[in-house]
Motif scaffolding. Structure first.
Motif, mmCIF file in Angstrom:
data_model
loop_
_atom_site.group_PDB
_atom_site.id
_atom_site.type_symbol
_atom_site.label_atom_id
_atom_site.label_comp_id
_atom_site.label_asym_id
_atom_site.label_seq_id
_atom_site.Cartn_x
_atom_site.Cartn_y
_atom_site.Cartn_z
ATOM 1 N N SER A 102 4.109 -26.627 49.495
ATOM 2 C CA SER A 102 3.974 -27.926 48.822
ATOM 3 C C SER A 102 2.518 -28.396 48.773
ATOM 4 C CB SER A 102 4.842 -28.985 49.504
ATOM 5 O OG SER A 102 4.331 -29.331 50.776
ATOM 6 N N ILE A 103 1.662 -27.838 49.626
ATOM 7 C CA ILE A 103 0.241 -28.219 49.607
ATOM 8 C C ILE A 103 -0.354 -27.941 48.235
ATOM 9 C CG2 ILE A 103 -2.059 -27.598 50.475
ATOM 10 C CD1 ILE A 103 -0.790 -27.286 53.236
ATOM 11 N N PHE A 104 -0.009 -26.785 47.668
ATOM 12 C CA PHE A 104 -0.556 -26.458 46.354
ATOM 13 C C PHE A 104 -0.162 -27.508 45.323
ATOM 14 C CE2 PHE A 104 -0.276 -24.677 42.120
ATOM 15 C CZ PHE A 104 -1.606 -24.344 41.923
ATOM 16 N N PHE A 105 1.104 -27.887 45.326
ATOM 17 C CA PHE A 105 1.577 -28.835 44.320
ATOM 18 C C PHE A 105 1.001 -30.226 44.542
ATOM 19 C CE2 PHE A 105 4.707 -25.430 44.453
ATOM 20 C CZ PHE A 105 4.650 -25.039 43.121
ATOM 21 N N LYS A 106 0.826 -30.617 45.789
ATOM 22 C CA LYS A 106 0.256 -31.933 46.088
ATOM 23 C C LYS A 106 -1.227 -31.994 45.754
ATOM 24 C CE LYS A 106 3.441 -32.880 49.872
ATOM 25 N NZ LYS A 106 3.565 -32.983 51.332
ATOM 26 N N GLN A 107 -1.966 -30.945 46.096
ATOM 27 C CA GLN A 107 -3.421 -30.967 45.955
ATOM 28 C C GLN A 107 -3.901 -30.316 44.661
ATOM 29 O OE1 GLN A 107 -5.451 -29.074 49.202
ATOM 30 N NE2 GLN A 107 -7.419 -29.934 48.672
#
Length: 124
Positions: A102-107
């Motif tokens: 989810s880090i990729f999608f958030k950032q």
């Protein structure tokens, strides 16, 4: 399309200012603990706190760089694209190294959109 690029790029900058706030100024807050999936005890560790604050400065400077390009330069497309690619790569690294996809999608999501729009604009 240029207005959309400016608006979305500004949102990317604001996102990085928020990350800077969490890492540098609200280092031991429950919001920071939740955001980074860490315990408050971990965040109160002096070494971790120092590392987070240092990382926060980097994130704030990314936001500042984006706003600088948008405000003070006339032809910012190439430089802005380079920053967006950097953000995408960092988001990918963070996602894979932490095991938290989810880090990729958030950032990275806004940066991907801006990069695509910039590439389209550069091709026109």
């Amino acid at each position: 399309m240029n207005v959309l690029i400016i608006i979305l790029s500004t949102l990317v900058a604001l996102e990085f200012f928020f990350i800077m706030y969490l890492e540098t100024f609200a280092t031991t807050s429950s919001r920071t603990a939740k955001t980074f999936s860490m315990s408050k005890d971990d965040l109160e560790n002096e070494k971790i706190s120092t590392l987070l604050k240092n990382q926060g400065i980097y994130n704030g400077l990314i936001g500042l760089g984006i706003l600088y390009l948008l405000i003070f330069t006339k032809n910012y497309n190439g430089s802005l694209l380079a920053i967006m690619i950097y953000i995408i790569l960092v988001a990918l690294y963070g996602s894979f190294s932490s095991g938290n996809k989810s880090i990729f999608f958030k950032q990275g999501t806004l940066a991907v959109i801006v990069a695509i729009l910039l590439l389209i604009q550069l091709m026109i």
